[in-house]
Design a protein around this motif. Sequence first.
Motif, PDB file in Angstrom:
ATOM      1  N   ASP A 106      -7.389  -2.868  -3.951  1.00 38.03           N
ATOM      2  CA  ASP A 106      -7.884  -1.608  -3.386  1.00 38.03           C
ATOM      3  C   ASP A 106      -7.502  -0.421  -4.264  1.00 38.03           C
ATOM      4  O   ASP A 106      -8.311   0.496  -4.474  1.00 38.03           O
ATOM      5  CB  ASP A 106      -7.319  -1.405  -1.978  1.00 38.03           C
ATOM      6  CG  ASP A 106      -7.947  -2.335  -0.952  1.00 38.03           C
ATOM      7  OD1 ASP A 106      -9.035  -2.875  -1.226  1.00 38.03           O
ATOM      8  OD2 ASP A 106      -7.347  -2.522   0.126  1.00 38.03           O
ATOM      9  N   ALA A 107      -6.277  -0.425  -4.781  1.00 38.40           N
ATOM     10  CA  ALA A 107      -5.826   0.682  -5.630  1.00 38.40           C
ATOM     11  C   ALA A 107      -6.608   0.727  -6.932  1.00 38.40           C
ATOM     12  O   ALA A 107      -6.893   1.814  -7.462  1.00 38.40           O
ATOM     13  CB  ALA A 107      -4.329   0.555  -5.914  1.00 38.40           C
ATOM     14  N   ARG A 145       0.830  -1.211   0.000  1.00 37.49           N
ATOM     15  CA  ARG A 145       0.000   0.000   0.000  1.00 37.49           C
ATOM     16  C   ARG A 145       0.864   1.261   0.000  1.00 37.49           C
ATOM     17  O   ARG A 145       0.523   2.257  -0.652  1.00 37.49           O
ATOM     18  CB  ARG A 145      -0.930  -0.008   1.215  1.00 37.49           C
ATOM     19  CG  ARG A 145      -1.915  -1.162   1.178  1.00 37.49           C
ATOM     20  CD  ARG A 145      -2.865  -1.168   2.369  1.00 37.49           C
ATOM     21  NE  ARG A 145      -3.560  -2.442   2.423  1.00 37.49           N
ATOM     22  CZ  ARG A 145      -4.598  -2.761   1.665  1.00 37.49           C
ATOM     23  NH1 ARG A 145      -5.087  -1.873   0.811  1.00 37.49           N
ATOM     24  NH2 ARG A 145      -5.169  -3.938   1.773  1.00 37.49           N
ATOM     25  N   GLY A 146       1.983   1.207   0.704  1.00 36.78           N
ATOM     26  CA  GLY A 146       2.856   2.365   0.739  1.00 36.78           C
ATOM     27  C   GLY A 146       3.447   2.678  -0.617  1.00 36.78           C
ATOM     28  O   GLY A 146       3.481   3.847  -1.039  1.00 36.78           O
ATOM     29  N   GLU A 161     -10.961 -12.895  -5.115  1.00 33.07           N
ATOM     30  CA  GLU A 161     -12.115 -12.615  -5.968  1.00 33.07           C
ATOM     31  C   GLU A 161     -12.182 -11.136  -6.343  1.00 33.07           C
ATOM     32  O   GLU A 161     -12.538 -10.788  -7.474  1.00 33.07           O
ATOM     33  CB  GLU A 161     -13.404 -13.030  -5.258  1.00 33.07           C
ATOM     34  CG  GLU A 161     -14.682 -12.633  -5.990  1.00 33.07           C
ATOM     35  CD  GLU A 161     -14.782 -13.217  -7.393  1.00 33.07           C
ATOM     36  OE1 GLU A 161     -15.365 -12.537  -8.269  1.00 33.07           O
ATOM     37  OE2 GLU A 161     -14.285 -14.337  -7.611  1.00 33.07           O
ATOM     38  N   ARG A 162     -11.793 -10.269  -5.417  1.00 35.12           N
ATOM     39  CA  ARG A 162     -11.839  -8.830  -5.707  1.00 35.12           C
ATOM     40  C   ARG A 162     -10.909  -8.475  -6.845  1.00 35.12           C
ATOM     41  O   ARG A 162     -11.188  -7.591  -7.638  1.00 35.12           O
ATOM     42  CB  ARG A 162     -11.471  -8.026  -4.463  1.00 35.12           C
ATOM     43  CG  ARG A 162     -12.533  -8.073  -3.376  1.00 35.12           C
ATOM     44  CD  ARG A 162     -12.106  -7.296  -2.140  1.00 35.12           C
ATOM     45  NE  ARG A 162     -11.847  -5.911  -2.459  1.00 35.12           N
ATOM     46  CZ  ARG A 162     -10.670  -5.311  -2.287  1.00 35.12           C
ATOM     47  NH1 ARG A 162      -9.622  -5.993  -1.843  1.00 35.12           N
ATOM     48  NH2 ARG A 162     -10.535  -4.036  -2.580  1.00 35.12           N
ATOM     49  N   LEU A 163      -9.779  -9.182  -6.925  1.00 36.22           N
ATOM     50  CA  LEU A 163      -8.835  -8.911  -8.002  1.00 36.22           C
ATOM     51  C   LEU A 163      -9.338  -9.504  -9.309  1.00 36.22           C
ATOM     52  O   LEU A 163      -9.315  -8.852 -10.355  1.00 36.22           O
ATOM     53  CB  LEU A 163      -7.460  -9.481  -7.636  1.00 36.22           C
ATOM     54  CG  LEU A 163      -6.276  -9.020  -8.481  1.00 36.22           C
ATOM     55  CD1 LEU A 163      -6.123  -7.510  -8.453  1.00 36.22           C
ATOM     56  CD2 LEU A 163      -4.992  -9.692  -7.999  1.00 36.22           C
ATOM     57  N   ARG A 164      -9.819 -10.735  -9.254  1.00 37.42           N
ATOM     58  CA  ARG A 164     -10.349 -11.369 -10.465  1.00 37.42           C
ATOM     59  C   ARG A 164     -11.577 -10.639 -10.985  1.00 37.42           C
ATOM     60  O   ARG A 164     -11.849 -10.628 -12.183  1.00 37.42           O
ATOM     61  CB  ARG A 164     -10.693 -12.832 -10.189  1.00 37.42           C
ATOM     62  CG  ARG A 164      -9.475 -13.727 -10.043  1.00 37.42           C
ATOM     63  CD  ARG A 164      -9.835 -15.191  -9.975  1.00 37.42           C
ATOM     64  NE  ARG A 164     -10.419 -15.552  -8.698  1.00 37.42           N
ATOM     65  CZ  ARG A 164     -11.631 -16.063  -8.545  1.00 37.42           C
ATOM     66  NH1 ARG A 164     -12.397 -16.246  -9.594  1.00 37.42           N
ATOM     67  NH2 ARG A 164     -12.088 -16.374  -7.351  1.00 37.42           N
ATOM     68  N   GLY A 165     -12.299 -10.024 -10.070  1.00 37.54           N
ATOM     69  CA  GLY A 165     -13.534  -9.344 -10.474  1.00 37.54           C
ATOM     70  C   GLY A 165     -13.323  -7.971 -11.081  1.00 37.54           C
ATOM     71  O   GLY A 165     -14.275  -7.385 -11.628  1.00 37.54           O
ATOM     72  N   SER A 179      -6.804   4.899  -8.147  1.00 39.96           N
ATOM     73  CA  SER A 179      -5.450   5.447  -8.073  1.00 39.96           C
ATOM     74  C   SER A 179      -4.493   4.677  -8.978  1.00 39.96           C
ATOM     75  O   SER A 179      -3.507   5.236  -9.471  1.00 39.96           O
ATOM     76  CB  SER A 179      -4.947   5.436  -6.635  1.00 39.96           C
ATOM     77  OG  SER A 179      -4.868   4.113  -6.127  1.00 39.96           O
ATOM     78  N   LEU A 180      -4.775   3.407  -9.204  1.00 45.68           N
ATOM     79  CA  LEU A 180      -4.020   2.597 -10.158  1.00 45.68           C
ATOM     80  C   LEU A 180      -4.877   2.406 -11.397  1.00 45.68           C
ATOM     81  O   LEU A 180      -6.032   1.977 -11.318  1.00 45.68           O
ATOM     82  CB  LEU A 180      -3.671   1.239  -9.535  1.00 45.68           C
ATOM     83  CG  LEU A 180      -2.678   0.353 -10.292  1.00 45.68           C
ATOM     84  CD1 LEU A 180      -1.304   1.013 -10.378  1.00 45.68           C
ATOM     85  CD2 LEU A 180      -2.551  -1.008  -9.601  1.00 45.68           C
ATOM     86  N   GLY A 181      -4.314   2.742 -12.561  1.00 44.42           N
ATOM     87  CA  GLY A 181      -5.093   2.687 -13.788  1.00 44.42           C
ATOM     88  C   GLY A 181      -5.404   1.273 -14.243  1.00 44.42           C
ATOM     89  O   GLY A 181      -6.436   1.037 -14.886  1.00 44.42           O
TER      90      GLY A 181
END
Length: 340
Positions: free
Chosen positions: A251-252, A223-224, A282-286, A257-259
């Motif tokens: 999260d990014a 995160r940093g 799942e959050r990343l795959r989604g 904040s991350l394209g």
Amino acid sequence: MKTDKPTVIISSRVHQAVIDVLAPTCRVVANQTDAALSPDELQRRCQDADALIAFMPERIDAAFLDQCPRLRIVACALKGYDNFDVAACSRRGVWLTIVPDLLTAPTAELTIGLMIALARNVLPGDRLVRGGGFGGWRPILYGRGIDGSTVGLLGAGAVGKAVARRLAGFRARLLYADAMPLTPDQEDELRLQRVSPDELLRQSDFVVLCLPLTDRTRRLVDRGLLARVKPGAFLINTARGSLVDEDAVADALASGSLGGYAADVFAMEDWALADRPKDIAERLRGATERTVFTPHLGSAVDEIRRDIALQAAASVLECLKGDKPSGAVNRPSDPGSASS
């Protein structure tokens, strides 16, 4: 079946040419399916084996070697070998070899492909067309070109340099950050400018991970670090999954904040890490509009995979003849050592 030939276990499917080169002098037991052997099955097959040709899914440690008293060589058909305990192999008189060079070019090619696919919205565009929603040109799915962008390479080893060479035709500004600086001649040849990691993150439209997985680099992208990345930048990972904190990346992406994030590797694959996740979150795959994922295709070029396995087989034959095998990363008489 009893035989005087040494037994060679091959843990994953290989080209017939690999079996053919071993068969005249070895008894070859090859897993010619697309499924990886379970740890128990691999252990069972290797108990009386003289050599093992191993692949990415395997983990070889002291406990495994204790059950394989005849084993003389573990020939890895890969470049990164953090799943393999070098010191344990050395203590037990077992050579450990890798294939250091053949994976570089195809990995660099895929890196460029992922950069383009992610930044130019190739997958959302594909879904639009296949879903029947395309009726002709519309002012939609505008992306980012590599031409005129700033690309930052975290790591300038073999893969980093190969990526830089392939970016030469894109007229991108190329930055790199590495604890081991290139020579001035190398920087001139590759049009690379060395900057600090923070400066690279601040300026780069694309951040490309070209690092090995070590204690120092594990979860380097946390995160940093992501908070210091240029807003809207694209992150590309064809190195190792555990270089990134995948929850932090999710999260990014969610915050914008991350394209985008493109990856060919995932933390779940780093079998040597006891706390590795068992799946991709799942959050990343989604996050389908901001991600491009491939199933570890970095070296998945047919002739390259053939040649990688052939080189591992050559190391086996050298060892069984009593010679030092090519690609050795240890000396069995010297625990924990690395060969030159």
